[in-house]
Design an enzyme around this catalytic site. Structure first.
Site, PDB file in Angstrom:
ATOM      1  N   VAL A  63      17.037 -44.455  69.146  1.00  0.00           N
ATOM      2  CA  VAL A  63      18.347 -45.096  69.244  1.00  0.00           C
ATOM      3  C   VAL A  63      19.347 -44.415  68.310  1.00  0.00           C
ATOM      4  CG1 VAL A  63      19.633 -47.255  68.900  1.00  0.00           C
ATOM      5  CG2 VAL A  63      17.341 -47.317  69.906  1.00  0.00           C
ATOM      6  N   CYS A  64      18.879 -43.991  67.155  1.00  0.00           N
ATOM      7  CA  CYS A  64      19.767 -43.458  66.107  1.00  0.00           C
ATOM      8  C   CYS A  64      20.676 -42.321  66.576  1.00  0.00           C
ATOM      9  CB  CYS A  64      18.955 -43.027  64.890  1.00  0.00           C
ATOM     10  SG  CYS A  64      18.060 -44.384  64.098  1.00  0.00           S
ATOM     11  N   PRO A  65      20.158 -41.295  67.285  1.00  0.00           N
ATOM     12  CA  PRO A  65      21.064 -40.215  67.673  1.00  0.00           C
ATOM     13  C   PRO A  65      22.148 -40.660  68.649  1.00  0.00           C
ATOM     14  CG  PRO A  65      18.907 -39.911  68.688  1.00  0.00           C
ATOM     15  CD  PRO A  65      18.770 -40.992  67.657  1.00  0.00           C
ATOM     16  N   ILE A  68      24.852 -42.084  66.261  1.00  0.00           N
ATOM     17  CA  ILE A  68      25.438 -41.076  65.376  1.00  0.00           C
ATOM     18  C   ILE A  68      26.356 -40.138  66.148  1.00  0.00           C
ATOM     19  CG2 ILE A  68      24.893 -39.123  63.861  1.00  0.00           C
ATOM     20  CD1 ILE A  68      22.245 -40.668  63.201  1.00  0.00           C
TER      21      ILE A  68
END
Length: 210
Positions: A63-65, A68
Site C-alpha cells: 500500500v505504501c508506494p 507515496i
C-alpha cells in the site's frame, strides 16, 4: 491486525500523545531527497510553510508506494498553497535510497518531489503516537502542521488502509481558509463554496442559502 487494534486502544494511556491544537513534537533526522542524503528539522518550517507529515509502515511494501507516489505526483498543488510534504518510516536512509532508485513498475518509487525521513530510532513515530511497539513500525498517521508549528489536523489509519490525497488537500485548504477571522467551514467544504459565520445569525444565513 489484532496487535495494531490493541495498540490504539491503550495508546492514550501509554504515551503523552500530541493533540490537535498543540505544538508538534520537533525532530531532526536524516532523509533522502533528490537521491541525496539531507538533514531535516521540523522546526525549520516554522514561520515559513505548512507541513504534511505522514507516517507509513515500511519501505518495499504494498500500500505504501501507492500513497507515496500519489502525494509526489500532486506535489505542485501543495507547493502552490505553501506546504511541504514529509514522509516518515522506521527504515534507514539506505533503504529509502534503494527504493527511490527502483522503478515504479517494479514496486519502487522513482524520483520523488519531497523528502523521505528516516526514523531508525523510532523516536519520531513514538512522539507522534503512531508507533506499534511490539512490531516496531508506524501506523499510517497523517498530521497537518501550520506555520506556527501547531497540529491542526490528524488522522491515523490501520496498516491496510491507504490515504486520500484529495481529502488531505481539501482539509488543508479548509484549515488555511478558517485562518480568516470569523469563518468556519461546513462538512465537505471546498474552495469557492459558501462558508459560514460561527454565530446564530451567520449560521441561519448559511442554512437559508443551501
Amino acid at each position: 491486525d489484532a496487535r495494531a487494534r490493541s495498540f490504539v486502544a491503550r495508546a492514550a494511556a501509554e504515551y503523552d500523545l500530541p493533540l490537535v491544537g498543540n505544538k508538534a513534537p520537533d525532530f531532526a533526522a536524516e532523509a533522502v531527497f533528490d537521491q541525496e542524503f539531507i538533514n531535516v528539522k521540523l522546526s525549520d518550517y516554522i514561520g515559513k510553510k505548512y507541513v504534511i507529515l505522514f507516517f507509513y509502515p515500511l519501505d518495499f511494501t504494498f500500500v505504501c508506494p501507492t500513497e507515496i507516489t500519489a502525494f509526489s505526483d500532486r506535489h505542485e498543488e501543495f507547493e502552490k498553497i505553501n506546504t511541504e510534504i514529509l514522509g516518515v518510516s522506521v527504515d534507514s536512509v539506505f533503504s529509502h535510497l534503494a527504493w527511490v532508485q527502483t522503478e515504479r513498475k517494479s514496486g519502487g518509487l522513482g524520483d520523488l518531489k519531497y523528502p523521505l525521513v528516516s526514523d531508525v530510532t523510532k523516536s519520531i513515530s513514538k512522539s507522534f503516537g503512531v508507533l506499534i511497539p511490539d512490531q516496531g513500525i508506524a501506523l499510517r498517521g497523517l498530521f497537518i502542521i501550520d506555520k506556527e508549528g501547531v497540529i491542526q489536523h490528524s488522522t491515523i489509519n490501520n496498516l491496510g488502509i491507504g490515504r486520500s490525497v484529495d481529502e488531505t488537500l481539501r482539509t488543508l485548504r479548509a484549515l488555511q481558509y478558517v485562518k480568516k477571522p470569523d469563518e468556519v467551514c461546513p462538512a465537505g467544504w471546498k474552495p469557492g463554496e459558501k462558508s459560514m459565520k460561527p454565530d446564530p445569525k451567520g449560521s441561519k444565513e448559511y442554512f437559508a442559502a443551501i
